[in-house]
Design a protein around this motif. Structure first.
Motif, PDB file in Angstrom:
ATOM      1  N   GLU A  13      49.451  -8.829  -4.772  1.00 11.22           N
ATOM      2  CA  GLU A  13      49.415  -7.372  -4.878  1.00 11.22           C
ATOM      3  C   GLU A  13      50.073  -6.638  -3.701  1.00 11.22           C
ATOM      4  O   GLU A  13      49.449  -5.775  -3.065  1.00 11.22           O
ATOM      5  CB  GLU A  13      47.970  -6.872  -5.049  1.00 11.22           C
ATOM      6  CG  GLU A  13      47.332  -7.357  -6.338  1.00 11.22           C
ATOM      7  CD  GLU A  13      46.026  -6.652  -6.642  1.00 11.22           C
ATOM      8  OE1 GLU A  13      46.040  -5.724  -7.461  1.00 11.22           O
ATOM      9  OE2 GLU A  13      44.990  -7.023  -6.045  1.00 11.22           O
ATOM     10  N   PRO A  52      38.909 -12.332  -0.840  1.00 12.17           N
ATOM     11  CA  PRO A  52      40.064 -11.430  -0.819  1.00 12.17           C
ATOM     12  C   PRO A  52      39.761 -10.111  -0.102  1.00 12.17           C
ATOM     13  O   PRO A  52      38.741  -9.474  -0.379  1.00 12.17           O
ATOM     14  CB  PRO A  52      40.369 -11.189  -2.300  1.00 12.17           C
ATOM     15  CG  PRO A  52      39.339 -11.900  -3.090  1.00 12.17           C
ATOM     16  CD  PRO A  52      38.504 -12.721  -2.187  1.00 12.17           C
ATOM     17  N   GLU A  83      34.630  -8.252  -1.917  1.00  8.06           N
ATOM     18  CA  GLU A  83      36.036  -8.491  -2.237  1.00  8.06           C
ATOM     19  C   GLU A  83      36.731  -7.137  -2.353  1.00  8.06           C
ATOM     20  O   GLU A  83      36.239  -6.250  -3.053  1.00  8.06           O
ATOM     21  CB  GLU A  83      36.175  -9.231  -3.574  1.00  8.06           C
ATOM     22  CG  GLU A  83      35.554 -10.621  -3.546  1.00  8.06           C
ATOM     23  CD  GLU A  83      35.733 -11.357  -4.860  1.00  8.06           C
ATOM     24  OE1 GLU A  83      36.440 -10.843  -5.753  1.00  8.06           O
ATOM     25  OE2 GLU A  83      35.156 -12.446  -4.988  1.00  8.06           O
ATOM     26  N   VAL A 123      40.366  -5.358  -3.338  1.00  6.10           N
ATOM     27  CA  VAL A 123      41.588  -5.681  -4.086  1.00  6.10           C
ATOM     28  C   VAL A 123      42.230  -4.408  -4.638  1.00  6.10           C
ATOM     29  O   VAL A 123      41.726  -3.306  -4.433  1.00  6.10           O
ATOM     30  CB  VAL A 123      41.253  -6.637  -5.266  1.00  6.10           C
ATOM     31  CG1 VAL A 123      40.718  -7.964  -4.746  1.00  6.10           C
ATOM     32  CG2 VAL A 123      40.240  -5.998  -6.223  1.00  6.10           C
ATOM     33  N   ASN A 124      43.353  -4.566  -5.372  1.00  5.96           N
ATOM     34  CA  ASN A 124      44.019  -3.498  -6.130  1.00  5.96           C
ATOM     35  C   ASN A 124      44.417  -2.282  -5.291  1.00  5.96           C
ATOM     36  O   ASN A 124      44.134  -1.139  -5.667  1.00  5.96           O
ATOM     37  CB  ASN A 124      43.111  -2.971  -7.292  1.00  5.96           C
ATOM     38  CG  ASN A 124      42.626  -4.025  -8.240  1.00  5.96           C
ATOM     39  OD1 ASN A 124      41.569  -3.855  -8.851  1.00  5.96           O
ATOM     40  ND2 ASN A 124      43.351  -5.116  -8.380  1.00  5.96           N
ATOM     41  N   ASN A 135      41.558  -1.348 -10.496  1.00  2.05           N
ATOM     42  CA  ASN A 135      42.957  -0.963 -10.648  1.00  2.05           C
ATOM     43  C   ASN A 135      43.202   0.543 -10.597  1.00  2.05           C
ATOM     44  O   ASN A 135      43.779   1.118 -11.521  1.00  2.05           O
ATOM     45  CB  ASN A 135      43.525  -1.546 -11.953  1.00  2.05           C
ATOM     46  CG  ASN A 135      43.635  -3.052 -11.895  1.00  2.05           C
ATOM     47  OD1 ASN A 135      44.440  -3.577 -11.136  1.00  2.05           O
ATOM     48  ND2 ASN A 135      42.797  -3.734 -12.667  1.00  2.05           N
TER      49      ASN A 135
END
Lengths: 262, 446
Positions: free
Chosen positions: B302, B323, B344, B346-347, B394
């Motif tokens: 990403e 992550p 975690e 992310v995105n 997301n």
């Protein structure tokens, strides 16, 4: 037998007669049969023992099961059976437990000489699962072979290290894959090692994690001598779940490497 | 009282490493928008018209809506309807602007007008007035034209709303598109829709797994990851021609999670081309001129480039175990850890200003239960926008820098939602099948 022959001859005669006159069974009498030859008087043998029977029942046994030998002898002074049985009565029976195919020889000795007879017992292996019989293997499709012989290996969350249980599974898988690759029926078929993840981690990270799981399984199988040139890998991340419930049992089922034919 | 993440991104860096969002002040202008009526055949689409007008102005975040139940009895339809009260206390039941200024409406501004049909066109006459300046000319007086259909009525409403917002520094999202992944056909394909969820259309039909869309800044190209050829690979489509463009993938078991560089000349992605774990790479748009950016043993995915500087890359790395978000320069140096390491993270998605990111984080929740956060990259201070309502993932910023679109599993299926960047005004945009990974175009495509 002779009667039949006569009928054949008669029919043949009729067939020939067709070319001349009509064939009339009733009017054309067959030649009378010759009388049977008189019994030949055999010279009476000396006092040689007579083995009237020597049997093994059943004649085929599964290893570890008994077969019964039975015999009946007359005119013998000494009767023995080999294969470690030794002297026996003139008529009797004995249970035997052969571990391999065995031929038993009965020897009867008498004044007039010696008679012998043999009987064989065939021994089969205990019934094995059909999957280990190569004759069955060769008839399966590649995907049938995989679903029957090659199991998924499972992983911890966010991990690609091969657990102890997965080592056992992959070791079995390795020997199955070696048989697969040496089987002429599957020539040209490659095996794809699919890496999968459970639904909880993020999509993008899981594609990379599934890749690591597939690579880890590939390295393990290579180490056990599986032909690398017929192994491929692919990660599906969490795109192909085999179980969709929100339980650890289900998540565990999804954290796997799976084998597919290509 | 809604917390405001205002047009000027007014957030104060607070204590304990958190962003304290300034409470929405009562200084946010209050507007009254009574239902407009249509003349004759124009009336049939007015329900949709009024809904679109209200929704767009409300979700802009720059204005506060005066509730309809507090409005006066009568509604002016054009400036000539307005009367001047003979005394400051005279109540003309709505026909004086002062009636809207006074309680209970208490609105500083009034939007009004009407629609009529000319030929096959619907014509909107719209005005905006300040209620405390009855003698001044309207702030806005404009005619809008569209086909006399439901779509046409929505179009003129959204144009009127855009002009109203423009008076207060708000940017309209009209014409922007959201690209996303949907499995409604049975397979994951890339889809597009308008910013308000209308006109949902498929972009791909590969009948496999196609996912992870990324959009070029100019909105002309879309990159995504597809399993069409077996392993995950990157495809790029032109959104102008609908055709697949030439892109040479690296020889690798995985090429995925692509992102265009802000100049539109390059692509960043995550690949196993170097063996080992997936790492960050850059190539030209055709896949040539490949360069490895990160060199780590952990999984790195990403990559997202700062849209303002074109330099900093925020990315996800497993180098600490779970992550987390990190930042590095385009040559892989100056690595900075952004998230502290719990849960975690992310995105990442950059705000158009190049200073903030939105991202998904499991902080404080079980594995897999992500919420949407915003972080100021320089100070690493953050604020949480969603609070445990299912999985929220997301996020992607709207070009106005005030809206975020994201996907969330709040029932049996995953759907796409938009919200203001303070977490309010949540709207569900999809409902067919599962829909995920939305990206908001940064420019309006005509």
């Amino acid at each position: 037998m002779k009667r039949q022959f006569v009928n054949v001859a008669l029919t043949a005669a009729c067939a020939l007669a067709l070319f001349g006159t009509a064939c009339h069974k009733k009017t054309v009498a067959a030649a009378p049969l010759p009388p049977p030859p008189p019994p030949v008087e055999q010279p009476k043998p000396a006092e040689k023992p007579v083995i009237s029977s020597f049997t093994a029942e059943p004649s085929t046994v599964v290893k570890g099961s008994p077969s019964t030998l039975r015999w009946a002898i007359s005119g013998a002074s000494d009767v023995s059976i080999d294969q470690g049985i030794g002297s026996v009565q003139a008529s009797g029976s004995r249970q035997v437990y052969p571990s391999n195919d065995t031929t038993y020889t009965l020897i009867a000795r008498g004044v007039g000489g010696t008679s012998s007879m043999t009987v064989s017992v065939r021994v089969t292996a205990p019934e094995a699962p059909p999957v280990t019989q190569p004759t069955v293997t060769s008839r399966r499709s590649a995907s049938e072979f995989l679903s029957q012989e090659v199991q998924d290996a499972f992983f911890d969350y966010d991990s690609f290290s091969i657990r102890d249980d997965a080592r056992g599974v992959l070791t079995n898988d390795a020997s199955a894959l070696k048989r697969f690759f040496s089987d002429d029926n599957y020539t040209g078929t490659a095996i794809v090692i699919e890496g999968h993840c459970d639904e909880r981690g993020s999509d993008a990270y899981n594609v990379a994690l599934g890749d690591k799981r597939a690579q880890a399984a590939l390295e393990f199988l290579k180490g056990l001598g599986v032909a690398e040139n017929r192994l491929k890998t692919v990660s599906f991340g969490k795109e192909r779940q085999s179980c969709s419930e929100q339980t650890e049992a289900c998540w565990q089922q999804n954290r796997r490497v799976h084998f597919a034919a290509q | 009282m809604a917390a405001g993440f205002g047009a000027a991104s007014r957030f104060v860096l607070g204590q304990e490493g958190r962003i304290t969002v300034v409470k929405a002040p009562n200084d946010r202008p209050v507007i009254a928008i009574p239902d407009l009526r249509g003349n004759g055949a124009a009336q049939q689409h007015m329900a949709k018209f009024n809904e679109a007008l209200w929704t767009d102005v409300e979700s802009s975040g720059v204005l506060k809506m005066a509730p309809k139940s507090m409005y006066p009895m009568q509604v002016p339809q054009q400036p000539s309807d307005l009367r001047t009260p003979s005394s400051p206390t005279e109540n003309l039941k709505g026909l004086a602007l002062n009636d809207w200024y006074q309680p209970p409406a208490s609105a500083g501004y009034l939007a009004y007008g009407y629609t009529a049909v000319t030929g096959d066109q619907i014509v909107l006459s719209g005005w905006l007035s300040a209620t405390n300046q009855p003698s001044a000319a309207p702030l806005l007086a404009k005619r809008y034209f569209g086909p006399n259909t439901e779509e046409g009525a929505r179009k003129v409403a959204q144009e009127f709303a855009a002009d109203i917002m423009g008076q207060f520094g708000g940017k309209s999202l009209m014409g922007t598109k959201i690209y996303f992944v949907s499995d409604r056909t049975g397979k994951k394909e890339i889809w597009s829709m308008n910013y308000d969820g209308s006109e949902q259309k498929p972009i791909t039909s590969y009948n496999n797994i196609s996912s992870f869309p990324a959009l070029s800044q100019d909105g002309t190209k879309i990159a995504f990851t597809t399993w069409r050829e077996g392993t995950p690979q990157i495809y790029i489509h032109s959104l102008e021609t609908g055709r697949k463009l030439v892109f040479y993938n690296q020889r690798a078991s995985m090429n995925a999670s692509a992102e265009f560089t802000p100049d539109g000349q390059g692509l960043l992605f995550s690949s196993t081309a170097g063996g080992g774990s997936a790492q960050i790479y850059r190539t030209d748009l055709n896949g040539g001129n490949v360069r490895r950016i990160s060199t780590n043993r952990a999984i790195e995915v990403e990559p997202r480039v700062n849209p303002k500087t074109g330099q900093d890359i925020v990315f996800v790395s497993g180098r600490l175990g779970s992550p987390q978000l990190f930042k590095m320069s385009m040559d892989g140096t100056d690595v900075v850890q952004l998230t502290p390491g719990d849960g975690e993270a992310v995105n990442p998605s950059w705000h158009p200003d190049g200073q903030k990111i939105a991202f998904a984080w499991t902080k404080g929740f079980d594995i897999g239960n992500f919420n949407i956060f915003i972080m100021d990259v320089a100070s690493k201070q953050y604020v949480q926008l969603t609070h445990g309502a299912g999985r929220n993932e997301n996020p992607s910023w709207a070009p106005d820098g005030m809206h975020i679109v994201f996907s969330a599993k709040r029932g049996r299926t995953t759907q796409i939602y938009s919200m203001l960047a303070d977490g309010t005004n949540v709207k569900q945009l999809t409902s067919a099948g599962n829909n995920e990974k939305p990206v908001w175009s940064k420019t309006a495509l005509k």
